[in-house]
Design a protein around this motif. Sequence first.
Motif: not given
Lengths: 325, 602
Positions: B278-281, B306, B308, B341, B344, B349
């Motif tokens: 999971e990559v966020t921002d 972002s 997934t 950013g 995970r 994390d």
Amino acid sequence: MLRFLARRAVWSAALALVATCLGYLVASAALDPLARFRGRNPPVPDSTVQSVLDAAGTNPQTPILARLLAWLSGLAQGSLGTSVRGGEVGAEIATRVTTSVQLLLVGALLGVGIGVAVGVAGAVRQHRWFDRVTTQGSFVVLATPPFVVAVLLMLAATRFNDAVGRPVIRFTGPYTVGHEGWWAQTMDRASHLLLPTLALAIVLAASFSRYQRAMTLDVLSTDLVRGARARGHTRRSALLRHGVRVALIPMSTYAVYTVGMVLTGAMVIELTFSWHGMGEYLLTAVRDGDVNAAAGTVAFTAVLVLALGLVADLVHAWLDPRVRL
Amino acid sequence: MPDPLLDVRDLHVRFGAHRSGEVHAVRGVDLRMAPGEVLGLVGGSGAGKSALVSAVLGLLPHGGTMTGSVRFEGTELVGLGDRAFSALRGPGLAVVFQDSLSVLDPVQRVGAQVVEVLRLHDRALSRAAARSRTDELFALVGLPSGVVQAFAHEVSGGMRQRVGIALAIACSPRLLIADEPTSALDVTVQAQVLDVLDRARQASGAGLLLVTHDLGVVAGWTDRVAVMHAGRVVEQAGVTELFEAPREPRTVTLLRAAPDPRTPRHGRRPDPGEPVLEVTDLRVTHRLDAGPRRRRGQVVAVDGVSLTVRRGEVLALVGESGAGKTSVVEQVFALSPPREGGVRVLGHDLTSADRATRRRLRGQAQLVVQDTTDALDPRMSVGSAVAEPLAVARVPRRERRARVVGALEAVGLGPGLVGAYPHELSGGERRRVAIARALVVRPTLLALDEPVAGLDVSVAAGLLGLLADLRDDLGLTCLVVTHDLAAVRRLADRVAVMVGGRVVEEASTDALFDSPAHPYTRALLAAVPVPDPRAPRPVALVTGERLWTAARAEGCCLADRCPLLAERDDERERRCREVEPGLVSRADRTVACHWWDLGPSR
């Protein structure tokens, strides 16, 4: 560009200071200024020895940091101290640098120039007769100590003089005493310069031709020359117009350092031809336990190396636009 | 038939190495080209295409010899002297190389090189006249005028190829040879460069010999095709005829291996499980340094991405060069905490993970980098290279050999290769070794950066088949970075399209290919060459290339290059420039565009 130079100058000054201090410390620790007073007959009175050493600031009984500070404060006032033979080290270095420049600069430039030309020519004609001859020749020269090269040249010159019947080529010291008039003096100096210049040029050319040949071969095997030929250059013009300049870039730094460093590094040539240059000065300083002279030479070399580094960078940037200063 | 422009008869090219024996690269080729004709020359690597081209140009590398006959407008080229041949290269024959960077002089401005060529062949031409002609040429190939003053390393790959074309057409040649001119470029730039080439050719009426391994390019841009295999031309035919009724088995093999982005994938894929990555921002900036402690600025490579990837799923990250695809993957698989950013991996994390966790993750998340030749130590045998990750993962020594052989087998390499060194392998084999090295630790998550770039058609097809098998057999979760859309269609379950450091559209593979929503996606698909001469020729709806940006763009990153420019009025344009479009879910996909429902296909 100016910002680069300014930053570089500050940086270099700091480095030079560190190198100089280290040079002084090493010279003080390694050299024995007392040695030349021992075994004299009649023995030199201890009080005299002490006063001489104190005057020069090289008395081993003074703590080494105190000596360094004293020497540095002298340096701040523009003095490198006095030599054991009397006389200012600074003045002596100035004279000797002039001698070394006369003696070595032409030879060094000639050596680099010939080396580069031979290297390029050898690479272009790889495995042909020219390449084979120069390759073998340069290995022979590289395997011969420079001293032997110099002596062989002297022998040849003697033969030549005998054959001609008068001493056309002179090779002891920078000049002969007794010549009158500008023309006669110039000719005399040129005659004295011939052999040392030749000796240095041969030695340098031998190593430079090897490096340059390898660099040029690298460039020739890239598509650069192929591309130039595809646009209509003949083989020769593609090599000269596009190949050689690129092959020169990596050599420029090395060449600048080499030309500069012969100022202090050509002691063998200087000794063989009895010139009193910088290389010889360092040798005699070490032999005499002359701390100030040795430290002065090291300080000069430090400044020289850093200045050469700057020149090398400027030359590199001038040849290669990909370098950003 | 008019007098042939090029007439090659019974041409042989041999490379004679001193001891290792002779290589017979071209074995009796006969080839004719009429003036103004566009002939495609295709074949796998090692087919002799490059040797043939070098021979025609008289630029065989050292040790190469040619026999037979090559006539150019009646002049025999075999045995022609250097001076006479050089006079012909430029005004007679000219060539566009695959990589103009290596053939341009690195220390001379590109404009000066064009001037030089012009004056080389026309001594009477004044410097000023040559300069203005150079400006015309640069305009013709679509280069901004400032490029005249640039050095080769300062301009992008696409622009360099344009410079290469300008150099080639400078003296109005009668025969233009293009040797894989776009193989190193991505599809949108490829379509632009090929169009420029075509325009330049038409302007001068030259014949074009287009050498390529890409049958899509052949189908779109040539009149006639010659297929080479093992040093011979095995078939020559008109382009439609060749694609529709190939006669030779070699041609059939080649056509079958050609990837076609229009073919949907068959077979049902298992439903994806829990998120593995999971990559966020995520934001990644690269610093541009000009020496120690001297910053020259920065480049925003990834600007709020972002993503997934769920267990058992293959996500493809596509987009032009410079879109930030590789930066995303490198940041994630470095397993180091991102500066901005969140990432995970397998539920951990990275921002807070300790060393031990990272070490454990290293064995479960593996990356196969783009340039596998560089990634393999030339002094390390295949066996020890593949075994190395096992040492890191602290696998007992006695188990390693079996694991290495197993991994090599999984990628279709025999145990005989264990003792081989990278230089003894072909490009495809090296790629497989790199994949085996990643698989040997039995990772859960595998990332592949451009797995088939630079490989020839049949090798690429084989590798794609292998990857598809691995995906199905091992249930791997994959992140594939590529600009090869045909490969994406074959491998991926979902696709995320990146441009300017942002994801602009994300959808299931079939939905994306069948009905692209974002204007950039549409442009990307329109630029993909299709191995079918009847299909419309690929077009570049998006022009230009991404320029490095020091700051993050205010509005849409495509504001200046958008294919919808024509549909936008001032009000809409202002919105594009000022407001960054967010990713919004639309039924089966997410799209980041204010006006995605405008435009021709919606």
